[in-house]
Design an enzyme around this catalytic site. Structure first.
Site, mmCIF file in Angstrom:
data_model
loop_
_atom_site.group_PDB
_atom_site.id
_atom_site.type_symbol
_atom_site.label_atom_id
_atom_site.label_comp_id
_atom_site.label_asym_id
_atom_site.label_seq_id
_atom_site.Cartn_x
_atom_site.Cartn_y
_atom_site.Cartn_z
ATOM 1 N N HIS A 1 -9.857 -18.939 -3.048
ATOM 2 C CA HIS A 1 -9.035 -19.578 -4.068
ATOM 3 C C HIS A 1 -8.973 -21.124 -3.868
ATOM 4 O O HIS A 1 -9.080 -21.754 -4.671
ATOM 5 C CB HIS A 1 -7.894 -18.805 -4.279
ATOM 6 C CG HIS A 1 -7.776 -17.569 -5.051
ATOM 7 N ND1 HIS A 1 -8.036 -16.445 -4.477
ATOM 8 C CD2 HIS A 1 -7.392 -17.334 -6.334
ATOM 9 C CE1 HIS A 1 -8.254 -15.516 -5.416
ATOM 10 N NE2 HIS A 1 -7.536 -15.936 -6.586
ATOM 11 N N VAL A 2 -8.610 -21.486 -2.593
ATOM 12 C CA VAL A 2 -8.654 -22.968 -2.531
ATOM 13 C C VAL A 2 -9.814 -23.603 -2.734
ATOM 14 O O VAL A 2 -10.003 -24.541 -3.453
ATOM 15 C CB VAL A 2 -8.369 -23.182 -0.803
ATOM 16 C CG1 VAL A 2 -8.340 -24.500 -0.368
ATOM 17 C CG2 VAL A 2 -6.923 -22.373 -0.693
#
Lengths: 203, 293
Positions: free
Chosen positions: A38-39
Site C-alpha cells: 500500500h505504501v
C-alpha cells in the site's frame, strides 16, 4: 440478505447492488496488498507512475500467502486475510486514484475508507479470519508476483480465483458500515446486559 | 539418564505442536458445530459454515488451520520423579524449531528492538513456558499456540475491591464490544482475578485456552457468574466474525487467586474460534501418549 457471484473486472453497477450483510463470491483476478505494498502503491500514485497491474475494476485482498515455488510456478498453501485497519491510511487514495472496486480483508475499516467507497463506488468485504486453507482452495493459479523485494508476505500477488468466498459485505457504496452499526448497537446494550448479571455476582 | 528419554520428550512435543497447529481443540470444533443449531442470523451462519469448512480442509491437507500459527506456548506439569529437569526447556525449544521448518509454521517471533523475525519461532522469552510441579513421576505438557488478533484486545486492570464484583460484568462486556471482530469470534472469554495484573492476566489466559468449553469453575458462586456472563455476552449481537447474531462467545471462564486486601486485579483474555491445544504425557521409561484436547 442476498448472495452474489461476481466476475472481475467489477463494474459500478455490480458494486451498487451490494448491501451490508450480503454474501459475495468473486471469480477472476485478485491482487494481494498488505502494508508495504500500500505504501508503494500510494508512492507510485503521487509520482504519477504506472503500477505493475491495472487495478481499474479490480479487487484488492489484504493478505500475504504461505507459498511454495515448484519449478517456475508458485503454489499457495494458505492465504487468510490480515487486519485491514492498518491499511486505512492508504485505502481512500487507492480507491480514488486506481479505481479499485472491492477491498477484501478482516476486522473492518474506518470512516475515511467508508467515505471513499461512497464517493467512488466501492465496497469492503471480509473473508473469514484465519481460514487460510479455505482461501487457498479457491486460488486456482498464481498469474504473477511483483515487488518480491518486500518479502513474500508483503509482495503483490496476482491470483486467478474461482468462487473466492464466502465474503460478507461490511462497507457498501451507500455509506453504510456494518461493523460500526453493530458496535453502536452492542455498546447501547452493555449497561442493561451488565445489570442482568448483577444478580449472579458473588455476595 | 538415558538419551532415549530426551528423544521421547522431543518427539512428544513435536507431535503436540503439529497436532495443535493443524486442528482446533475437539470441544471447540464441536461447539462451533453446535452453534449452528442456535444461530439464525444469516451472515453469521455463512461465517460459521466457512469456519467449519476450513477446519475440515486443514485436517484433510494436514495444513495449519489458521495461517497465524501463534506464539509457541507450553503449559507444563512436571512430576517430582521425572528425571529431565532444566534441559526440558531446551528440548522443547528445539522441538518448536524443527516443526516450524517441517509443517511449516509461520514464524511469529520478532525482536522488538531490531524488528527482525528470528525465522524459527524462538527467541528471548519464547517459547513461553508455564511450569507447575506435582507429586508424580511423569511429565505432562499442553501446547496452545495463540494468534496475534486474539491478543490485541486483551485487557488488565486493578480496581478497588469495595464493589469490584459489581463492576466486573461491565468491564467484561465493554471489553467484548471494544474487541468486536478483532479476536475472530466466536471466542472463549477468559477472566482472571487476583492480587496483581500479572497474576490476573496469566489466570485469564489459562481460563481462555486451557479449560474445555462447558467446564465450570469448581466454586459454585463463580460458576453461576460464568453462566450469567456468557448469556450477557451473547446478547450484545457481535456474532461470528462480528457479523451479528447470538454466538459471540462459545464460553466464559473465570479463574481466580486470593487477592491483596487493597486490590482486585482483573485480566481479560480472548481466544479465537481456532483455539488450539494438544496434550502429551511422557513417562520416565520413555513411553508417551499424545491426544488432541
Amino acid at each position: 440478505m442476498a448472495i452474489y457471484h461476481l466476475k472481475t473486472p467489477i463494474s459500478d453497477q455490480d458494486v451498487e447492488r451490494l448491501n451490508i450483510g450480503d454474501t459475495v463470491y468473486v471469480s477472476g483476478i485478485l491482487v494481494s496488498a498488505r502494508d508495504a505494498a500500500h505504501v508503494r502503491m500510494v508512492e507510485a500514485i503521487r509520482r504519477g507512475e504506472a503500477l505493475p497491474v491495472d487495478l481499474r475494476g479490480g479487487v484488492i485482498y489484504h493478505a500475504g500467502p504461505v507459498a511454495v515455488k515448484e519449478g517456475e510456478s508458485w503454489r499457495i498453501i494458505s492465504m487468510g486475510p490480515t487486519t485491514s485497519a492498518r491499511m486505512e491510511e492508504f485505502e481512500p487514495e487507492v480507491i480514488e486514484k486506481l479505481g479499485v472496486k472491492l477491498v477484501i480483508g478482516k476486522g473492518g475499516m474506518g470512516s475515511r475508507t467508508t467515505e471513499a467507497m461512497r464517493r467512488f463506488k466501492a465496497a469492503y468485504l471480509i473473508f473469514t479470519g484465519g481460514a487460510g486453507v479455505l482461501a487457498a482452495r479457491a486460488i486456482k493459479r498464481v498469474l504473477g508476483v511483483h515487488w518480491l523485494d518486500l518479502g513474500a508476505a508483503e509482495a503483490m500477488w496476482i491470483l486467478e480465483v474461482e468462487e473466492f468466498g464466502p465474503l460478507t459485505v461490511i462497507i457498501d457504496s451507500k455509506g453504510n458500515n456494518y461493523y460500526e452499526d453493530l458496535r453502536r448497537k452492542a455498546r447501547e446494550r452493555v449497561d442493561e446486559a451488565a445489570r442482568e448479571v448483577l444478580g449472579s455476582v458473588p455476595r | 539418564m538415558p538419551v532415549k528419554l530426551e528423544d521421547a520428550v522431543k518427539e512428544a512435543a513435536k507431535e503436540i505442536v503439529k497436532m495443535a497447529s493443524v486442528s482446533p481443540a475437539l470441544d471447540v470444533k464441536n461447539a462451533i458445530k453446535g452453534s449452528l443449531n442456535i444461530e439464525t442470523h444469516e451472515p453469521s451462519r455463512v461465517q460459521l459454515n466457512a469456519i467449519l469448512e476450513n477446519i475440515n480442509l486443514a485436517e484433510n491437507y494436514k495444513a495449519a488451520v489458521c495461517q497465524d500459527t501463534g506464539v509457541p506456548t507450553f503449559f507444563i506439569r512436571l512430576g517430582d520423579g521425572f528425571p529431565i529437569r532444566s534441559r526440558l526447556l531446551q528440548i522443547l525449544t528445539e522441538a518448536v524449531r524443527e516443526v516450524t521448518k517441517e509443517l511449516p509454521l509461520r514464524s511469529n517471533t520478532v525482536d522488538p528492538v531490531s524488528e527482525k523475525n528470528s525465522g524459527d519461532n524462538t527467541g528471548l522469552g519464547v517459547p513461553v513456558f508455564d511450569i507447575e510441579l506435582f507429586d508424580g513421576d511423569y511429565l505432562e505438557m499442553v501446547y496452545t499456540p495463540k494468534g496475534g488478533g486474539t491478543e490485541l484486545p486483551s485487557k488488565a486492570f486493578v480496581i478497588p475491591p469495595g464493589n469490584a464484583w459489581e463492576k466486573l460484568p461491565k468491564l467484561v462486556l465493554d471489553a467484548v464490544v471494544d474487541a468486536g471482530p478483532m479476536p475472530c469470534p466466536p471466542v472463549i472469554v477468559g477472566v482472571g482475578i487476583g492480587p496483581s495484573v500479572d497474576v490476573a492476566a496469566k489466570l485469564a489466559k489459562k481460563a481462555a485456552v486451557l479449560r474445555p468449553i462447558g467446564s465450570r469453575n469448581s466454586n459454585p458462586d463463580v460458576a453461576k457468574l460464568e453462566d450469567a456472563l456468557l448469556r450477557a455476552v451473547n446478547k450484545l449481537g457481535i456474532g461470528a466474525h462480528g457479523t451479528g447474531g447470538v454466538v459471540t462467545a462459545l464460553d466464559v471462564h473465570i479463574e481466580y487467586a486470593y487477592r491483596h486486601p487493597a486490590t482486585f486485579a482483573v485480566g481479560i483474555v480472548f481466544s479465537c474460534w481456532a483455539t488450539r491445544r494438544a496434550r502429551a504425557i511422557v513417562h520416565p521409561d520413555g513411553s508417551f501418549e499424545v491426544r488432541p484436547q
